[in-house]
Scaffold this motif. Structure first.
Motif, PDB file in Angstrom:
ATOM      1  N   VAL A   1      41.026  41.921  39.087  1.00  0.00           N
ATOM      2  CA  VAL A   1      41.174  42.691  37.842  1.00  0.00           C
ATOM      3  C   VAL A   1      39.850  42.770  37.104  1.00  0.00           C
ATOM      4  O   VAL A   1      39.458  43.835  36.602  1.00  0.00           O
ATOM      5  N   ARG A   2      39.137  41.675  37.062  1.00  0.00           N
ATOM      6  CA  ARG A   2      37.838  41.663  36.376  1.00  0.00           C
ATOM      7  C   ARG A   2      36.851  42.598  37.066  1.00  0.00           C
ATOM      8  O   ARG A   2      36.123  43.356  36.407  1.00  0.00           O
ATOM      9  N   ASP A   3      36.800  42.552  38.396  1.00  0.00           N
ATOM     10  CA  ASP A   3      35.883  43.426  39.132  1.00  0.00           C
ATOM     11  C   ASP A   3      36.243  44.898  38.943  1.00  0.00           C
ATOM     12  O   ASP A   3      35.357  45.758  38.868  1.00  0.00           O
ATOM     13  N   GLU A   4      37.544  45.188  38.869  1.00  0.00           N
ATOM     14  CA  GLU A   4      37.972  46.575  38.696  1.00  0.00           C
ATOM     15  C   GLU A   4      37.540  47.106  37.327  1.00  0.00           C
ATOM     16  O   GLU A   4      37.040  48.229  37.211  1.00  0.00           O
ATOM     17  N   ILE A   5      37.717  46.296  36.283  1.00  0.00           N
ATOM     18  CA  ILE A   5      37.289  46.715  34.941  1.00  0.00           C
ATOM     19  C   ILE A   5      35.777  46.846  34.873  1.00  0.00           C
ATOM     20  O   ILE A   5      35.239  47.801  34.304  1.00  0.00           O
ATOM     21  N   GLU A   6      35.077  45.905  35.481  1.00  0.00           N
ATOM     22  CA  GLU A   6      33.610  45.965  35.471  1.00  0.00           C
ATOM     23  C   GLU A   6      33.096  47.180  36.238  1.00  0.00           C
ATOM     24  O   GLU A   6      32.125  47.821  35.828  1.00  0.00           O
ATOM     25  N   GLN A   7      33.760  47.506  37.345  1.00  0.00           N
ATOM     26  CA  GLN A   7      33.346  48.679  38.115  1.00  0.00           C
ATOM     27  C   GLN A   7      33.546  49.961  37.314  1.00  0.00           C
ATOM     28  O   GLN A   7      32.725  50.878  37.374  1.00  0.00           O
ATOM     29  N   LEU A   8      34.642  50.030  36.551  1.00  0.00           N
ATOM     30  CA  LEU A   8      34.857  51.196  35.703  1.00  0.00           C
ATOM     31  C   LEU A   8      33.802  51.283  34.613  1.00  0.00           C
ATOM     32  O   LEU A   8      33.301  52.372  34.309  1.00  0.00           O
ATOM     33  N   MET A   9      33.466  50.156  34.012  1.00  0.00           N
ATOM     34  CA  MET A   9      32.477  50.170  32.929  1.00  0.00           C
ATOM     35  C   MET A   9      31.084  50.544  33.427  1.00  0.00           C
ATOM     36  O   MET A   9      30.286  51.084  32.666  1.00  0.00           O
ATOM     37  N   ASP A  10      30.795  50.255  34.679  1.00  0.00           N
ATOM     38  CA  ASP A  10      29.473  50.553  35.230  1.00  0.00           C
ATOM     39  C   ASP A  10      29.331  51.995  35.704  1.00  0.00           C
ATOM     40  O   ASP A  10      28.220  52.426  36.019  1.00  0.00           O
ATOM     41  N   ASP A  11      30.431  52.726  35.793  1.00  0.00           N
ATOM     42  CA  ASP A  11      30.395  54.096  36.309  1.00  0.00           C
ATOM     43  C   ASP A  11      30.817  55.056  35.201  1.00  0.00           C
ATOM     44  O   ASP A  11      31.987  55.119  34.817  1.00  0.00           O
TER      45      ASP A  11
END
Length: 447
Positions: free
Chosen positions: A245-255
């Motif tokens: 879940v953390r990686d998914e949110i971070e990936q969205l924030m980075d793109d």
């Protein structure tokens, strides 16, 4: 909660139940009951059959709809692989996907499709799904801000006026999440439900882990070791889910592109304004401040007018693309701040689990040190016991020598036995002391 379940879940038709019982209980020609196995035919037709969905609109009203997979694909403009993420029979990691007309959310028990006007969830008895529906309805009904967004969308208001109103609200310190568009409010409730669920599981694991680990350090037993092993397995599984879940949110924030793709209300309003603009340009043309009606037949229009309409269409499309890119660049801060807030929450949960894992690792190291110490003590005891056995064996050798069948003059002395015992005992003590000194000199035993 029970009333909500009865209202949301449709009753099963009695005809279907009676038909299934009749088929299952019908004997074969040989008199035996047919094989009660997996319904392969039913599984093959799952995608073509109707499925029950819970629909929550932007006003907070919920209803049960039954649609098949292909209708849902056309309704939300989604491929089949995205709907597969929502199937409860499959186990997929947490995923948030932004599509052209919908947001596909798979966060723990919350699996839904969010559009600019509605939220669609698979009908389920899971309490977390029902809590999500109740919380979303409460937030949508307690505030009427979504009506402002809906009215803007219905009347085709331009994006600059809406951005100006939101900036006006931000100037006066109104940063309430209720002023977000509908899709972000639904996404926020899903993120909140997933983060709260994971954090509660982490808290329960902490409450159970620390007393168990303290008990293990004081008393090492097979039962305590087995309990800690199960606890560590649960911890690893929960950490993997939280990390995803953390990686998914971070990936969205980075793109920025993925975040801009999730602005469904703006894309809908932009499309409507583009359609309205096409109608106005097609119906009227403004030349030198005067408006003229466009000709009905394209054949009767002169070539110059067709060139003018083509140039206006190209200029309008360029303007719309430029404005959409500027809008997506300027407005992703709203979604980024929303994701960042829940990124902090899920990161705190991950840090909590990481600390617990470190505590378990420290406990394991402490137990290993204790076991090594016990093992060393056993080795030292075995070494001393072997040395004492060697010394006692000297008495056996002396007894064996004097027990042979031959005569010597020392056997006639009545004090000879005492001197033999004394000399042998002193020699054994000297040999044992020499061994102990050697062990300590070589640091085989603690000083």
């Amino acid at each position: 909660m029970a009333d909500l379940k009865e209202r949301l879940l449709p009753p099963k038709p009695s005809s279907a139940i009676n038909l299934r019982e009749t088929i299952n209980n019908r004997p074969s020609a040989s008199g035996r009951v047919p094989f009660q196995g997996v319904d392969v035919l039913g599984l093959k037709k799952r995608g073509q059959g109707l499925r029950s969905w819970i629909r929550v609109d932007s006003s907070g009203n919920s209803q049960i709809i039954e649609v098949d997979k292909f209708t849902m694909m056309r309704r939300c403009d989604l491929p089949a692989r995205d709907l597969r993420l929502l199937d409860p029979l499959f186990v997929y990691p947490s995923t948030i996907l932004g599509r052209e007309k919908a947001i596909v959310v798979n966060l723990e028990q919350i699996r839904c499709i969010i559009t600019a006007e509605e939220v669609l969830l698979l009908n389920s008895l899971d309490s977390y799904v029902l809590q999500y529906v109740v919380e979303l309805q409460r937030r949508l009904k307690t505030t009427g801000v979504d009506e402002v967004w809906q009215n803007d969308a219905n009347h085709g208001a331009d994006l600059n006026r809406r951005r100006g109103s939101r900036n006006f609200d931000n100037v006066f310190g109104n940063t309430s999440p209720d002023y977000l568009p509908f899709e972000f409010r639904a996404l926020e409730v899903a993120l909140e439900a997933a983060c709260t669920f994971l954090d509660s599981q982490a808290a329960e694991l902490e409450i159970e882990a620390y007393p168990l680990l303290d008990e293990l350090t004081s008393k090492i037993s097979t039962l305590n070791l087995e309990r800690v092993r199960r606890l560590k397995s649960r911890l690893v599984a929960l950490t993997r889910r939280v990390q995803k879940v953390r990686d998914e949110i971070e990936q969205l924030m980075d793109d920025d592109g993925d975040m801009a793709e999730m602005y469904l209300t703006e894309k809908k309003m932009r499309m409507e304004s583009f359609v309205y603009g096409d109608q106005s340009v097609t119906g009227y043309r403004s030349i030198d401040g005067a408006s003229f009606s466009a000709p009905v037949s394209p054949v009767s229009s002169p070539p110059e007018s067709r060139k003018l309409e083509k140039s206006l269409s190209i200029a309008r499309s360029r303007h719309e693309s430029t404005r959409s890119s500027e809008s997506s660049t300027e407005n992703i801060e709203e979604l980024e701040m929303l994701l960042e807030a829940y990124f902090v929450v899920i990161d705190s949960t991950l840090n909590k689990l990481t600390s617990l894992k470190e505590y378990i690792d420290d406990t394991e190291d402490f137990i290993n040190i204790q076991l090594d110490n016990v093992r060393n003590q056993l080795i030292q005891f075995e070494l001393l016991l072997t040395t004492a056995t060697f010394v006692v064996a000297i008495f056996g050798v002396v007894a064996g020598i004097f027990g042979m069948n031959f005569e010597i003059p020392m056997f006639g002395n009545p004090d000879a036995f005492k001197w033999v015992l004394l000399i042998t005992g002193v020699s054994g003590i000297i040999i044992f002391s020499a061994f102990v000194w050697f062990f300590r000199y070589k640091r085989l035993m603690p000083l």
